[in-house]
Scaffold this motif. Structure first.
Motif, PDB file in Angstrom:
ATOM      1  N   ARG A  34      -0.839   0.789   2.459  1.00  0.00           N
ATOM      2  CA  ARG A  34       0.320   0.010   2.044  1.00  0.00           C
ATOM      3  C   ARG A  34       0.095  -0.605   0.590  1.00  0.00           C
ATOM      4  NH1 ARG A  34       0.721  -5.643   2.878  1.00  0.00           N
ATOM      5  NH2 ARG A  34       0.965  -5.358   0.529  1.00  0.00           N
ATOM      6  N   GLY A  35       1.412  -0.846  -0.175  1.00  0.00           N
ATOM      7  CA  GLY A  35       1.237  -1.340  -1.497  1.00  0.00           C
ATOM      8  C   GLY A  35       2.762  -1.982  -1.885  1.00  0.00           C
ATOM      9  N   GLY A  36       2.787  -3.010  -2.348  1.00  0.00           N
ATOM     10  CA  GLY A  36       4.185  -3.679  -2.881  1.00  0.00           C
ATOM     11  C   GLY A  36       4.529  -3.077  -4.311  1.00  0.00           C
ATOM     12  N   CYS A  37       5.661  -2.849  -4.351  1.00  0.00           N
ATOM     13  CA  CYS A  37       6.221  -2.465  -5.741  1.00  0.00           C
ATOM     14  C   CYS A  37       7.328  -3.547  -6.037  1.00  0.00           C
ATOM     15  CB  CYS A  37       7.014  -1.049  -5.511  1.00  0.00           C
ATOM     16  SG  CYS A  37       5.772   0.278  -4.974  1.00  0.00           S
ATOM     17  N   PHE A  38       7.864  -3.944  -5.359  1.00  0.00           N
ATOM     18  CA  PHE A  38       8.923  -4.977  -5.585  1.00  0.00           C
ATOM     19  C   PHE A  38       8.409  -6.325  -4.966  1.00  0.00           C
ATOM     20  CE2 PHE A  38      10.954  -0.719  -4.908  1.00  0.00           C
ATOM     21  CZ  PHE A  38      11.875  -0.933  -6.181  1.00  0.00           C
ATOM     22  N   LYS A  39       7.976  -7.120  -5.837  1.00  0.00           N
ATOM     23  CA  LYS A  39       7.453  -8.564  -5.203  1.00  0.00           C
ATOM     24  C   LYS A  39       8.147  -9.516  -5.092  1.00  0.00           C
ATOM     25  CE  LYS A  39       3.867  -8.162  -4.045  1.00  0.00           C
ATOM     26  NZ  LYS A  39       3.611  -7.630  -2.617  1.00  0.00           N
ATOM     27  N   PRO A  40       8.302 -10.063  -3.984  1.00  0.00           N
ATOM     28  CA  PRO A  40       9.195 -11.306  -3.966  1.00  0.00           C
ATOM     29  C   PRO A  40       8.510 -12.646  -4.206  1.00  0.00           C
ATOM     30  CG  PRO A  40       8.235 -10.515  -1.683  1.00  0.00           C
ATOM     31  CD  PRO A  40       7.792  -9.802  -2.808  1.00  0.00           C
ATOM     32  N   ARG A  41       8.367 -12.631  -5.381  1.00  0.00           N
ATOM     33  CA  ARG A  41       7.740 -13.817  -5.991  1.00  0.00           C
ATOM     34  C   ARG A  41       8.624 -15.154  -6.070  1.00  0.00           C
ATOM     35  NH1 ARG A  41       2.877 -12.236  -8.592  1.00  0.00           N
ATOM     36  NH2 ARG A  41       2.157 -14.115  -8.155  1.00  0.00           N
ATOM     37  N   THR A  42       7.964 -16.252  -5.638  1.00  0.00           N
ATOM     38  CA  THR A  42       8.807 -17.521  -5.767  1.00  0.00           C
ATOM     39  C   THR A  42       9.071 -17.860  -7.029  1.00  0.00           C
ATOM     40  OG1 THR A  42       6.952 -18.496  -5.000  1.00  0.00           O
ATOM     41  CG2 THR A  42       8.439 -18.345  -3.543  1.00  0.00           C
ATOM     42  N   SER A  43       8.109 -17.830  -8.095  1.00  0.00           N
ATOM     43  CA  SER A  43       8.477 -18.116  -9.473  1.00  0.00           C
ATOM     44  C   SER A  43       8.801 -16.771 -10.046  1.00  0.00           C
ATOM     45  CB  SER A  43       7.243 -18.696  -9.936  1.00  0.00           C
ATOM     46  OG  SER A  43       7.218 -18.632 -11.377  1.00  0.00           O
ATOM     47  N   PRO A  44       9.647 -17.113 -11.079  1.00  0.00           N
ATOM     48  CA  PRO A  44      10.291 -16.242 -11.934  1.00  0.00           C
ATOM     49  C   PRO A  44       9.357 -15.866 -13.230  1.00  0.00           C
ATOM     50  CG  PRO A  44      11.603 -18.167 -12.528  1.00  0.00           C
ATOM     51  CD  PRO A  44      10.573 -18.307 -11.490  1.00  0.00           C
ATOM     52  N   TYR A  45       8.412 -16.891 -13.395  1.00  0.00           N
ATOM     53  CA  TYR A  45       7.547 -16.634 -14.458  1.00  0.00           C
ATOM     54  C   TYR A  45       6.319 -15.972 -14.341  1.00  0.00           C
ATOM     55  CZ  TYR A  45      10.909 -20.143 -15.551  1.00  0.00           C
ATOM     56  OH  TYR A  45      12.267 -20.760 -15.538  1.00  0.00           O
ATOM     57  N   THR A  46       5.999 -15.269 -13.030  1.00  0.00           N
ATOM     58  CA  THR A  46       4.967 -14.142 -12.727  1.00  0.00           C
ATOM     59  C   THR A  46       5.116 -13.000 -12.499  1.00  0.00           C
ATOM     60  OG1 THR A  46       5.294 -15.116 -10.493  1.00  0.00           O
ATOM     61  CG2 THR A  46       3.948 -16.109 -11.782  1.00  0.00           C
ATOM     62  N   PHE A  47       4.103 -11.929 -12.421  1.00  0.00           N
ATOM     63  CA  PHE A  47       4.328 -10.478 -12.086  1.00  0.00           C
ATOM     64  C   PHE A  47       5.062 -10.362 -10.972  1.00  0.00           C
ATOM     65  CE2 PHE A  47       2.476  -6.657 -10.149  1.00  0.00           C
ATOM     66  CZ  PHE A  47       2.658  -5.828 -11.014  1.00  0.00           C
ATOM     67  N   GLN A  48       6.275  -9.287 -11.378  1.00  0.00           N
ATOM     68  CA  GLN A  48       7.214  -8.932 -10.423  1.00  0.00           C
ATOM     69  C   GLN A  48       7.160  -7.571  -9.745  1.00  0.00           C
ATOM     70  OE1 GLN A  48       9.650 -11.567  -9.594  1.00  0.00           O
ATOM     71  NE2 GLN A  48       8.347 -12.721 -11.225  1.00  0.00           N
ATOM     72  N   GLY A  49       6.049  -6.924  -9.903  1.00  0.00           N
ATOM     73  CA  GLY A  49       5.976  -5.455  -9.359  1.00  0.00           C
ATOM     74  C   GLY A  49       6.380  -4.400 -10.371  1.00  0.00           C
ATOM     75  N   LEU A  50       6.079  -3.149 -10.054  1.00  0.00           N
ATOM     76  CA  LEU A  50       6.059  -2.174 -10.844  1.00  0.00           C
ATOM     77  C   LEU A  50       7.537  -1.175 -10.569  1.00  0.00           C
ATOM     78  CD1 LEU A  50       2.553  -0.136 -11.329  1.00  0.00           C
ATOM     79  CD2 LEU A  50       3.735  -1.666 -12.747  1.00  0.00           C
ATOM     80  N   GLY A  51       8.295  -1.734  -9.395  1.00  0.00           N
ATOM     81  CA  GLY A  51       9.294  -1.179  -9.170  1.00  0.00           C
ATOM     82  C   GLY A  51       9.227   0.438  -8.833  1.00  0.00           C
ATOM     83  N   LEU A  52      10.326   1.066  -9.209  1.00  0.00           N
ATOM     84  CA  LEU A  52      10.210   2.537  -8.828  1.00  0.00           C
ATOM     85  C   LEU A  52       9.179   3.222  -9.249  1.00  0.00           C
ATOM     86  CD1 LEU A  52      12.443   4.568  -7.592  1.00  0.00           C
ATOM     87  CD2 LEU A  52      13.458   4.717  -9.837  1.00  0.00           C
ATOM     88  N   GLU A  53       8.534   3.147 -10.424  1.00  0.00           N
ATOM     89  CA  GLU A  53       7.330   3.596 -10.879  1.00  0.00           C
ATOM     90  C   GLU A  53       6.204   3.444  -9.753  1.00  0.00           C
ATOM     91  OE1 GLU A  53       6.002   1.852 -14.550  1.00  0.00           O
ATOM     92  OE2 GLU A  53       3.964   2.911 -14.271  1.00  0.00           O
ATOM     93  N   GLY A  54       6.168   2.287  -9.144  1.00  0.00           N
ATOM     94  CA  GLY A  54       5.011   2.130  -8.111  1.00  0.00           C
ATOM     95  C   GLY A  54       5.364   2.893  -6.980  1.00  0.00           C
ATOM     96  N   LEU A  55       6.733   3.037  -6.755  1.00  0.00           N
ATOM     97  CA  LEU A  55       7.145   4.080  -5.571  1.00  0.00           C
ATOM     98  C   LEU A  55       6.628   5.326  -5.618  1.00  0.00           C
ATOM     99  CD1 LEU A  55      10.926   3.070  -4.771  1.00  0.00           C
ATOM    100  CD2 LEU A  55       8.749   2.435  -3.538  1.00  0.00           C
ATOM    101  N   GLU A  56       6.763   5.800  -7.007  1.00  0.00           N
ATOM    102  CA  GLU A  56       6.349   7.121  -7.454  1.00  0.00           C
ATOM    103  C   GLU A  56       4.832   7.273  -7.196  1.00  0.00           C
ATOM    104  OE1 GLU A  56       8.707   7.866 -10.834  1.00  0.00           O
ATOM    105  OE2 GLU A  56      10.630   8.077  -9.677  1.00  0.00           O
ATOM    106  N   LEU A  57       4.215   6.307  -7.503  1.00  0.00           N
ATOM    107  CA  LEU A  57       2.903   6.478  -7.690  1.00  0.00           C
ATOM    108  C   LEU A  57       2.140   6.417  -6.029  1.00  0.00           C
ATOM    109  CD1 LEU A  57       1.463   3.575 -10.143  1.00  0.00           C
ATOM    110  CD2 LEU A  57       1.365   6.243 -10.239  1.00  0.00           C
ATOM    111  N   LEU A  58       2.851   5.744  -5.270  1.00  0.00           N
ATOM    112  CA  LEU A  58       2.543   5.866  -3.689  1.00  0.00           C
ATOM    113  C   LEU A  58       2.959   7.170  -3.036  1.00  0.00           C
ATOM    114  CD1 LEU A  58       4.099   2.577  -2.555  1.00  0.00           C
ATOM    115  CD2 LEU A  58       1.828   3.114  -2.377  1.00  0.00           C
ATOM    116  N   ALA A  59       4.135   7.697  -3.434  1.00  0.00           N
ATOM    117  CA  ALA A  59       4.261   9.108  -3.266  1.00  0.00           C
ATOM    118  C   ALA A  59       3.352  10.250  -3.616  1.00  0.00           C
ATOM    119  CB  ALA A  59       5.717   9.382  -3.555  1.00  0.00           C
ATOM    120  N   GLN A  60       2.734   9.911  -4.709  1.00  0.00           N
ATOM    121  CA  GLN A  60       1.715  10.857  -5.225  1.00  0.00           C
ATOM    122  C   GLN A  60       0.505  10.763  -4.297  1.00  0.00           C
ATOM    123  OE1 GLN A  60       0.565  10.729  -9.588  1.00  0.00           O
ATOM    124  NE2 GLN A  60       2.715   9.831  -9.821  1.00  0.00           N
TER     125      GLN A  60
END
Lengths: 305, 305, 305, 305
Positions: B93-119
């Motif tokens: 498991r690993g999150g790429c799109f992070k549902p953070r409550t604050s807009p001022y913190t790390f939000q995840g790698l997005g699509l790039e993260g999905l591709e790392l997982l697929a690797q």
């Protein structure tokens, strides 16, 4: 994040950043150190209350936002709209995309509903408040509404918050029923930090151990939001209690707190409503309540609009 | 709603419909009258537990799903993946799109993260579990994941539920922290009633008045779900308590209840994690816990996979 | 407050007092500065776990405490007592003063019940655990019981706490269903600070928004109490879920956490019980559960007593 | 249970008894079948609202009950009493037995405090409202007070409820912060069914997941109690929010609901108060709030007493 506030550049960082980085020092005119990630909504950043210009909403005013839970038909909506015009109400609410918990019940009229609402604006000059449920129809809602209402179940949806932040439509943000005040204001920060400063916070009941009532209207939280944030506060008593009998008392209670708006459900034939039948007021009940609000407003120095 | 279950047509109506309409009577082979809108997930409809074929999940098995809260880099992910393979864990498991409550913190790698997982899937044969946060990236998550995890804040999002219902990917549905058991199962019904029967229910802590711990893990609710539904139940103890110290005990508690899966956060350097640093286990802590689960599993007749 | 711990004088002040007053400086041998009013129960004051000598309760042991919700008659109690003796259970529980919420239901046998329990001690050598409901009968309970159970609704009652603090009987303190962990431990401090060091903390479910189950068993809180306090922790799963079906799974979950005791309701004929009929196990169900606990205990290095 | 209501015999049974037993049929003049164990407090039994004769409390009136959280000294109390007399307030509140959660903080003046309150009654003619914390001092409180306040942590104590039921003093029953509305009314039934019909229900905030405020004032619950019971309803906003800033708004909200009484904490020097320093109003703040209540009362047709 970075946005323009009037002609100024505003940069917001995490509240963990406690001083201006040396490299930027020469370019920063003014800066604020915040304790928490409540920043732009905080009274420390801007002490005077924000308002919604296009609607006349702001300190000293209480806007009535009324209409049926769901848009059901032209006839239903037209009856309500005529009635509101006669009562002096200027904001019509009605849901088109219903966030129902069961997949086996009425899900709303969708785009057709949005168009019915737009017709009411043209016919009667009413401003339209309607809810976005998920990001698939956010563009449609922004295009048709005068105020985009973000539902209690959608308020953590960043795609919706971002789209609202980049639009110029006022936003009525509902608090999730499991959402803390801190998280609620942080959702507003998502919108504010994209450059849209017209956000209203709507309390509509939180989930507690008490189940004789549908939810518990958190007026203690409303006192907190009034005191600590610079955003207008709206109260929705209908969803909170979930039963018609308590709506008038709770509405007057919110009115006596001097909130900036009240969201009320009214339906020509509540018993036939396709959603939330138990809590909607008939038009007569609504008008009786509406009349009773004026002396309370006067007593606390508010003007009903 | 209507869908195919194998070669049979299945029609589901609101639970208010209590008998087969006369017009359809000749065409209906079998029908069930349900008390509530918990229908397809109910033991009354299908008494045997459902499983997830492609993952070997089902009665008598407990799947370990492990990995970091957020995908942060190739190196981070590769370290974890190698470690899991050695431990015999098959689900990453690993999150790429992070549902953070604050807009001022790390939000995840997005699509790039999905591709790392697929690797990681290609390199190690691990199955990938990753979360969808809002409907804007649901297609990407369905395309890259082996299991689509619907986050606690997204579980009321009908666009996501519908997209998952129409895909053939197994779904791990997290319970919202303010969500009743009834609403939780109803969200699963949205997916089931579109024809996707592979839904897992994941308890991850509810919000209560207690705030010495981040949330309250509702194992009483897990007992309810095991008894009343036919869906596999997964427990996520890391998010519930929010502190590393309690994760081993709560994981063993869930194991002793014979749940079908356990979701655990582990990170090569927890103290440097970009999200949820306080609750992730180091790889050594994870392995120690993992080893301790086997005798508990044996004691209750479960097999760890 | 002041008391003797062995032969030492111990003085406890409010946690606001941060240093030893000058006048006392010469007389103080050792002192601890505490962050909160959790003091004597804190691991900072005494890092090793306390136990209950007379009962053999302590680290590595899990005591089974079983019996009917209410003492109803000699026959009922004798049947249960014989059964427990055969099963190797040494602690018999049974309520005589029932804290019922409605005045129109069975209120317990009172003093007569206490005497029936005392007869079981004499006849079978069982240790007696029974509940005090309010301070009017605290002296009677202390006189008859081996362990004084303070009920969830009575745990804020200072007269009871003080009486228990001044007695030499071990105390089983139940957490109120609306009580925070902080308040729960503070109630234990009332007893400890009077000189009675034998206090067990019993989690029995808290009240949350979820109402498909009667309460929510807070095992996350149990993890907190194990980690932060030096007191033995007992779990009561019967009252938490309120339904028989979930008791075995929740009991095994608590067992897997290595708690120091389990409180279980069992009745010869549960369906005829005068209180809590829905949640009590029959003697056969109890024994089946009891047997299943041994391998779980072994798996986590605990011994059942 | 059986008691006299005026000259009539009233017998109350469990709500499970659904018809008059044959043997009694000839003697029963009138009978009511109730759905739940809310019986004497129910509008089905007595539809008109009950009042408190000696205090003039009843429909259309809102009584102000004010004073310090704790009775601290003659001077403190005398200052407050003089002030209240000038303001037209007739009910003085003050705590003598404080239900503090920590054993290491101020516990109240006890009997000495009760006597100071009694002096105020003699000197100024004020009616005295003071709280019973546990049953050890219930006789003293009944002897000294004009209204016996049963505290939120004591409201399940049957010895207290029974003693109050058998006295002729009006009772102000506070809702526990973890107590459902059903249980709250059932505690009132304990008193009513002993023959004392003068019970007031006081909402003072419930415990929810929200912790920016101390408790959540349940005005939704107040609407329920007004609608479903025949008992006067009192609101205590000071304890609910726990911070001075929100007390005025919440008090006006409760006033606008037309409740029968308001319980307000005021202290000559709040910052020096020995308990609840953060939430008590100064005398000036109290008077400003008091003045602001009159127009709200008029607006909803209530008279402040």
């Amino acid at each position: 994040t970075h946005f323009f506030d009037g002609k100024k550049h505003v940069i917001v960082t995490s509240s963990k950043v406690k001083e201006v980085p040396e490299l930027l020092a020469d370019y920063v005119e003014d800066h604020f150190v915040m304790e928490t990630d409540i920043q732009l909504a905080s009274r420390d950043y801007r002490s005077e209350k924000r308002g919604i210009k296009s609607l006349g909403i702001g300190p000293g005013k209480t806007a009535i936002i009324a209409g049926p839970c769901s848009v059901e038909s032209y006839e239903q909506l037209d009856t309500v709209a005529q009635f509101l015009i006669k009562s002096g109400v200027k904001l019509l609410r009605g849901g088109c995309f219903k966030p129902r918990t069961s997949p086996y019940t009425f899900q709303g009229l969708g785009l057709e509903g949005l168009e019915l609402l737009a017709q009411m604006r043209e016919k009667y000059g009413l401003k339209i408040v309607t809810e976005v449920k998920d990001s698939s129809h956010i563009a449609d809602v922004i295009a048709h509404a005068d105020v985009v209402q973000i539902g209690a179940k959608a308020m953590y949806d960043h795609s919706i918050l971002r789209a609202c932040g980049q639009s110029n439509k006022p936003v009525l943000l509902k608090r999730g029923f499991g959402t803390t005040l801190q998280e609620f204001v942080q959702a507003a920060e998502f919108i504010l930090s994209q450059g849209n400063s017209e956000v209203m916070l709507c309390e509509r009941g939180i989930r507690t151990f008490e189940n004789k009532t549908r939810f518990t209207l958190d007026l203690t939280g409303v006192a907190f939001l009034k005191h600590h944030t610079n955003l207008p506060v709206i109260v929705d008593p209908s969803h909170a209690i979930g039963y018609r009998y308590g709506v008038p008392d709770l509405t007057r209670a919110a009115m006596a707190m001097g909130v900036e708006g009240l969201l009320l459900e009214t339906h020509p034939k509540p018993e036939q409503a396709l959603s939330d039948a138990a809590q909607q007021l008939s038009l007569e009940e609504f008008e009786k309540l509406h009349q009773s609000l004026h002396p309370v407003a006067t007593a606390v120095g508010q003007q009903i609009i």
